[in-house]
Design a protein around this motif. Structure first.
Motif, PDB file in Angstrom:
ATOM      1  N   LYS A 128       0.813  -1.217   0.000  1.00 19.55           N
ATOM      2  CA  LYS A 128       0.000   0.000   0.000  1.00 19.55           C
ATOM      3  C   LYS A 128       0.849   1.270   0.000  1.00 19.55           C
ATOM      4  O   LYS A 128       0.423   2.292  -0.523  1.00 19.55           O
ATOM      5  CB  LYS A 128      -0.930   0.007   1.210  1.00 19.55           C
ATOM      6  CG  LYS A 128      -1.997  -1.095   1.169  1.00 19.55           C
ATOM      7  CD  LYS A 128      -2.962  -0.962   2.342  1.00 19.55           C
ATOM      8  CE  LYS A 128      -4.219  -1.763   2.144  1.00 19.55           C
ATOM      9  NZ  LYS A 128      -4.119  -3.176   2.539  1.00 19.55           N
ATOM     10  N   PHE A 173      -6.210   6.371  10.416  1.00 20.19           N
ATOM     11  CA  PHE A 173      -6.224   4.914  10.247  1.00 20.19           C
ATOM     12  C   PHE A 173      -4.795   4.395  10.241  1.00 20.19           C
ATOM     13  O   PHE A 173      -3.913   5.004   9.642  1.00 20.19           O
ATOM     14  CB  PHE A 173      -6.909   4.512   8.931  1.00 20.19           C
ATOM     15  CG  PHE A 173      -8.407   4.417   9.064  1.00 20.19           C
ATOM     16  CD1 PHE A 173      -9.189   5.563   9.058  1.00 20.19           C
ATOM     17  CD2 PHE A 173      -9.032   3.176   9.212  1.00 20.19           C
ATOM     18  CE1 PHE A 173     -10.571   5.483   9.196  1.00 20.19           C
ATOM     19  CE2 PHE A 173     -10.408   3.085   9.358  1.00 20.19           C
ATOM     20  CZ  PHE A 173     -11.179   4.230   9.357  1.00 20.19           C
ATOM     21  N   SER A 182      -8.705  -6.377   5.805  1.00 20.49           N
ATOM     22  CA  SER A 182      -8.771  -5.470   6.960  1.00 20.49           C
ATOM     23  C   SER A 182      -8.038  -5.992   8.187  1.00 20.49           C
ATOM     24  O   SER A 182      -8.194  -5.451   9.283  1.00 20.49           O
ATOM     25  CB  SER A 182     -10.219  -5.142   7.354  1.00 20.49           C
ATOM     26  OG  SER A 182     -10.903  -4.580   6.269  1.00 20.49           O
ATOM     27  N   VAL A 183      -7.220  -7.026   8.033  1.00 20.06           N
ATOM     28  CA  VAL A 183      -6.461  -7.547   9.171  1.00 20.06           C
ATOM     29  C   VAL A 183      -5.444  -6.483   9.608  1.00 20.06           C
ATOM     30  O   VAL A 183      -4.705  -5.947   8.791  1.00 20.06           O
ATOM     31  CB  VAL A 183      -5.735  -8.862   8.783  1.00 20.06           C
ATOM     32  CG1 VAL A 183      -4.836  -9.346   9.920  1.00 20.06           C
ATOM     33  CG2 VAL A 183      -6.748  -9.931   8.403  1.00 20.06           C
ATOM     34  N   VAL A 185      -6.035  -3.468  10.591  1.00 15.80           N
ATOM     35  CA  VAL A 185      -6.458  -2.079  10.318  1.00 15.80           C
ATOM     36  C   VAL A 185      -7.201  -1.527  11.543  1.00 15.80           C
ATOM     37  O   VAL A 185      -8.080  -2.180  12.083  1.00 15.80           O
ATOM     38  CB  VAL A 185      -7.399  -2.020   9.085  1.00 15.80           C
ATOM     39  CG1 VAL A 185      -7.893  -0.593   8.847  1.00 15.80           C
ATOM     40  CG2 VAL A 185      -6.696  -2.553   7.841  1.00 15.80           C
ATOM     41  N   GLN A 211      -2.825   7.051   8.090  1.00 15.70           N
ATOM     42  CA  GLN A 211      -3.580   7.723   7.044  1.00 15.70           C
ATOM     43  C   GLN A 211      -4.663   8.615   7.629  1.00 15.70           C
ATOM     44  O   GLN A 211      -5.272   8.259   8.639  1.00 15.70           O
ATOM     45  CB  GLN A 211      -4.262   6.615   6.237  1.00 15.70           C
ATOM     46  CG  GLN A 211      -4.410   6.921   4.805  1.00 15.70           C
ATOM     47  CD  GLN A 211      -4.746   5.655   4.040  1.00 15.70           C
ATOM     48  OE1 GLN A 211      -5.690   4.970   4.381  1.00 15.70           O
ATOM     49  NE2 GLN A 211      -3.990   5.375   3.008  1.00 15.70           N
ATOM     50  N   LYS A 212      -4.882   9.710   6.983  1.00 15.51           N
ATOM     51  CA  LYS A 212      -6.020  10.557   7.338  1.00 15.51           C
ATOM     52  C   LYS A 212      -7.300   9.735   7.213  1.00 15.51           C
ATOM     53  O   LYS A 212      -7.477   9.018   6.217  1.00 15.51           O
ATOM     54  CB  LYS A 212      -6.048  11.733   6.359  1.00 15.51           C
ATOM     55  CG  LYS A 212      -7.207  12.651   6.545  1.00 15.51           C
ATOM     56  CD  LYS A 212      -7.193  13.766   5.519  1.00 15.51           C
ATOM     57  CE  LYS A 212      -8.478  14.553   5.700  1.00 15.51           C
ATOM     58  NZ  LYS A 212      -8.536  15.773   4.977  1.00 15.51           N
ATOM     59  N   ILE A 214     -10.981   9.343   6.218  1.00 15.36           N
ATOM     60  CA  ILE A 214     -11.953  10.064   5.391  1.00 15.36           C
ATOM     61  C   ILE A 214     -13.312   9.913   6.076  1.00 15.36           C
ATOM     62  O   ILE A 214     -13.819   8.806   6.245  1.00 15.36           O
ATOM     63  CB  ILE A 214     -11.997   9.490   3.955  1.00 15.36           C
ATOM     64  CG1 ILE A 214     -10.604   9.530   3.317  1.00 15.36           C
ATOM     65  CG2 ILE A 214     -13.008  10.253   3.112  1.00 15.36           C
ATOM     66  CD1 ILE A 214      -9.999  10.908   3.189  1.00 15.36           C
ATOM     67  N   PHE A 244     -16.591   0.645  10.111  1.00 17.65           N
ATOM     68  CA  PHE A 244     -15.874   0.636   8.846  1.00 17.65           C
ATOM     69  C   PHE A 244     -15.847  -0.785   8.328  1.00 17.65           C
ATOM     70  O   PHE A 244     -16.387  -1.694   8.970  1.00 17.65           O
ATOM     71  CB  PHE A 244     -14.475   1.284   8.968  1.00 17.65           C
ATOM     72  CG  PHE A 244     -13.435   0.502   9.709  1.00 17.65           C
ATOM     73  CD1 PHE A 244     -12.554  -0.324   9.044  1.00 17.65           C
ATOM     74  CD2 PHE A 244     -13.323   0.617  11.092  1.00 17.65           C
ATOM     75  CE1 PHE A 244     -11.581  -1.045   9.734  1.00 17.65           C
ATOM     76  CE2 PHE A 244     -12.346  -0.081  11.792  1.00 17.65           C
ATOM     77  CZ  PHE A 244     -11.478  -0.923  11.110  1.00 17.65           C
TER      78      PHE A 244
HETATM   79  N1  ADP Z   1      -8.194   6.464   5.320  1.00 20.29           N
HETATM   80  C1  ADP Z   1      -9.356   5.854   5.563  1.00 20.29           C
HETATM   81  N2  ADP Z   1     -10.481   6.568   5.797  1.00 20.29           N
HETATM   82  C2  ADP Z   1     -11.660   5.945   6.066  1.00 20.29           C
HETATM   83  N3  ADP Z   1     -11.808   4.601   6.132  1.00 20.29           N
HETATM   84  C3  ADP Z   1     -10.719   3.841   5.933  1.00 20.29           C
HETATM   85  C4  ADP Z   1      -9.437   4.423   5.615  1.00 20.29           C
HETATM   86  N4  ADP Z   1      -8.554   3.418   5.435  1.00 20.29           N
HETATM   87  C5  ADP Z   1      -9.225   2.266   5.630  1.00 20.29           C
HETATM   88  N5  ADP Z   1     -10.519   2.503   5.928  1.00 20.29           N
HETATM   89  C6  ADP Z   1     -11.539   1.460   6.229  1.00 20.29           C
HETATM   90  O1  ADP Z   1     -10.881   0.219   6.488  1.00 20.29           O
HETATM   91  C7  ADP Z   1     -11.175  -0.755   5.476  1.00 20.29           C
HETATM   92  C8  ADP Z   1      -9.948  -1.604   5.172  1.00 20.29           C
HETATM   93  O2  ADP Z   1      -8.869  -0.806   4.754  1.00 20.29           O
HETATM   94  P1  ADP Z   1      -8.086  -1.081   3.393  1.00 20.29           P
HETATM   95  O3  ADP Z   1      -7.071  -0.032   3.242  1.00 20.29           O
HETATM   96  O4  ADP Z   1      -9.051  -1.255   2.282  1.00 20.29           O
HETATM   97  O5  ADP Z   1      -7.338  -2.460   3.724  1.00 20.29           O
HETATM   98  P2  ADP Z   1      -7.573  -3.980   3.230  1.00 20.29           P
HETATM   99  O6  ADP Z   1      -6.523  -4.226   2.198  1.00 20.29           O
HETATM  100  O7  ADP Z   1      -7.315  -4.782   4.455  1.00 20.29           O
HETATM  101  O8  ADP Z   1      -8.954  -4.090   2.674  1.00 20.29           O
HETATM  102  C9  ADP Z   1     -11.682   0.071   4.302  1.00 20.29           C
HETATM  103  O9  ADP Z   1     -12.519  -0.672   3.456  1.00 20.29           O
HETATM  104  C10 ADP Z   1     -12.424   1.212   5.026  1.00 20.29           C
HETATM  105  O10 ADP Z   1     -13.687   0.763   5.526  1.00 20.29           O
END
Ligand code: ADP
Ligand code: MG
Length: 359
Positions: A128, A173, A182-183, A185, A211-212, A214, A244
Motif C-alpha cells: 500500500k 487509520f 482489513s487484518v 487495520v 492515514q487521514k 476520510i 468501517f
Molecule cells: N483512510 C481511511 N479513511 C476511512 N476509512 C478507511 C481508511 N482506510 C481504511 N478505511 C476502512 O478500512 C477498510 C480496510 O482498509 P483497506 O485499506 O481497504 O485495507 P484492506 O486491504 O485490508 O482491505 C476500508 O474498506 C475502510 O472501511
C-alpha cells in the motif's frame, strides 16, 4: 493422443491469513470450470506451505483431513501425479505468498502461464505504501498517508505519533503495508488508539501506514479485466455492516451490502472508471484487479484507496458481481481469465532474453 482439453491447475489455501477466504473463492471457481473444456487439477497449499494434490483436495482442506493427498511437484513431474503438463495455473490465493508477487515469481521461473498480474503488478498492488507513491506520480488522488517502519515505532513511538498527528486530526487509520481483509487495520480516534493501532499494525508487517481518516467515506469498487487494453466495469458500492469495512464486517456478519450499480452521478462514475484503468496500467497489471475507492459523501471527492490483484472471487463477491451486471456471467469470466493468461504467456514468449547484434 491429441490433446483437446486445456489442463488448468487451481491453487488455493496458502500461507496467508486469508487462507480460508481463498478456499471459499476456489469453491466457486472449481464449480464453473467446464469439464468438457478443461482437465482440472486441484492444488492446495497448507498453512505451513506444503503443496498437496489428489482427488477433491478442496474438500480435504475444508474438512481438515489431508491424509491421502500427495505432494505436488512442478513439471516435469517424476511422480506422475499430474497426468499431463499444466497449461495454465490459476492462483486463487489472497494476500501474502499468493497475491504479492512471490507466487508469480515462481511461475515466471517455471516458465508457465498463470492467471492474473505478473511480479511487479502483484507486488506493487500489494504494498500500500509503494502503490500510493505510484498513484501520486500518475496524478491519481489518494488519501494523505505516512509510512513508518516497525524499527522507528519500536525506537521512539512518541516521535512517530507526533509526526502522524501532523497529517491530519483524528480519526487516523493505521494499517500494515502488505495485507488485506482489513487484518491489522485500526480506526484511531485518539492518541492512545493511535499508539495501539501502530503496534497492532507493526505486528503484521515491517512497514505501517498512518492515514487521514476520510469522514463519511462511501466505499466504491470497480472491476478491471484485460491485459493490454483493460476495461472497467460499472462501479459498485459496499455498505459495511460496522463502523468501517473491518474483517468482521467482511466475513463474519454476512450483512454488508453490495449495491450495483453504485448510485453516483454519471460524471463521478466515469471519473472513477478512468482512474481504475489508469491505476491498473500504471502498475503493469494483467488479467484482473478490483480497484477500491473512497468517495466523500458531501463533496463526491474521489480517493483511490487500493488495488487488489486477486480479489474475493466467490460467486457473490463484488469482482464477479460487477462483471455479471456488466453482461459477463461468472463462468464466462473464468474462461476469459484463462484466455488472458495464455495470451500473456504468448506475449512474454516474444521477449528476447539473449543479445542479438543489429549490425
Ligand atoms: N483512510 C481511511 N479513511 C476511512 N476509512 C478507511 C481508511 N482506510 C481504511 N478505511 C476502512 O478500512 C477498510 C480496510 O482498509 P483497506 O485499506 O481497504 O485495507 P484492506 O486491504 O485490508 O482491505 C476500508 O474498506 C475502510 O472501511
Ligand atoms: Mg480494502
Amino acid at each position: 493422443m491429441t490433446k483437446n482439453k486445456l489442463h488448468v491447475a487451481v491453487i488455493f489455501g496458502g500461507r496467508s491469513g486469508e487462507h480460508e477466504v481463498s478456499l471459499m473463492s476456489a469453491r466457486s471457481v472449481l464449480s464453473v470450470l467446464d469439464p468438457a473444456k478443461y482437465e482440472v487439477t486441484q492444488i492446495g497449499i497448507t498453512h505451513d506451505g506444503a503443496w498437496l494434490t489428489g482427488e477433491d483436495v478442496l474438500g480435504a482442506f475444508e474438512s481438515g483431513r489431508l491424509e491421502g493427498l500427495k505432494s505436488f511437484v512442478m513439471t516435469p513431474d517424476p511422480s506422475g501425479v499430474t497426468r499431463q503438463p499444466v497449461d495454465v495455473f490459476f492462483p486463487v490465493l489472497h494476500g501474502t505468498f499468493g497475491e504479492d508477487g512471490t507466487m508469480q515469481g515462481f511461475f515466471e521461473l517455471a516458465d508457465v502461464a498463470y492467471v492474473g498480474a505478473g511480479v511487479a503488478g502483484s507486488s506493487v498492488g500489494m504494498d500500500k505504501g509503494i502503490f500510493k507513491d505510484v498513484m501520486i506520480a500518475n496524478q491519481i488522488p489518494v488519501v494523505d498517508t505516512m509510512v513508518v517502519s516497525r524499527a522507528e515505532i519500536e525506537k521512539d513511538i512518541v516521535a512517530v505519533i507526533e509526526k502522524a498527528e501532523k497529517i491530519s486530526g483524528y480519526p487516523l487509520f493505521t494499517k500494515p503495508a502488505n495485507l488485506g481483509s482489513s487484518v491489522g487495520v485500526t480506526k484511531c480516534n485518539s492518541r492512545s488508539d493511535l499508539q495501539e493501532g501502530l503496534m497492532e499494525a507493526a505486528s503484521f508487517d515491517r512497514r505501517v501506514l498512518v492515514q487521514k481518516g476520510i469522514m463519511n467515506a462511501r466505499e466504491i469498487e470497480v472491476s478491471v479485466l484485460g491485459n493490454n487494453d483493460p476495461q472497467a466495469s460499472i462501479p459498485g458500492e459496499i455498505l459495511p455492516s460496522r463502523e468501517f469495512y473491518s474483517y468482521e464486517s467482511k466475513y463474519i456478519d454476512g450483512t454488508s451490502g453490495l449495491v450495483i450499480p453504485a448510485p453516483l452521478p454519471q460524471e463521478t462514475a466515469e471519473q472513477i472508471r478512468d482512474y481504475a484503468v489508469r491505476a491498473y496500467k500504471a502498475i503493469d497489471c494483467a488479467g484482473m484487479a478490483r480497484v477500491d475507492f473512497f468517495v466523500e459523501k458531501e463533496t463526491n471527492r474521489i480517493y483511490l484507496n487500493e488495488l487488489n490483484t486477486i480479489p474475493g472471487f466467490t460467486k457473490i463477491s463484488m469482482y464477479p458481481k460487477l462483471w455479471e451486471a456488466s453482461g459477463l456471467p461468472y463462468s464466462k469470466l473464468v474462461d476469459r481469465l484463462i484466455e488472458l493468461a495464455l495470451e500473456r504467456k504468448a506475449d512474454r514468449d516474444r521477449t528476447l532474453h539473449t543479445f542479438r547484434s543489429r549490425t
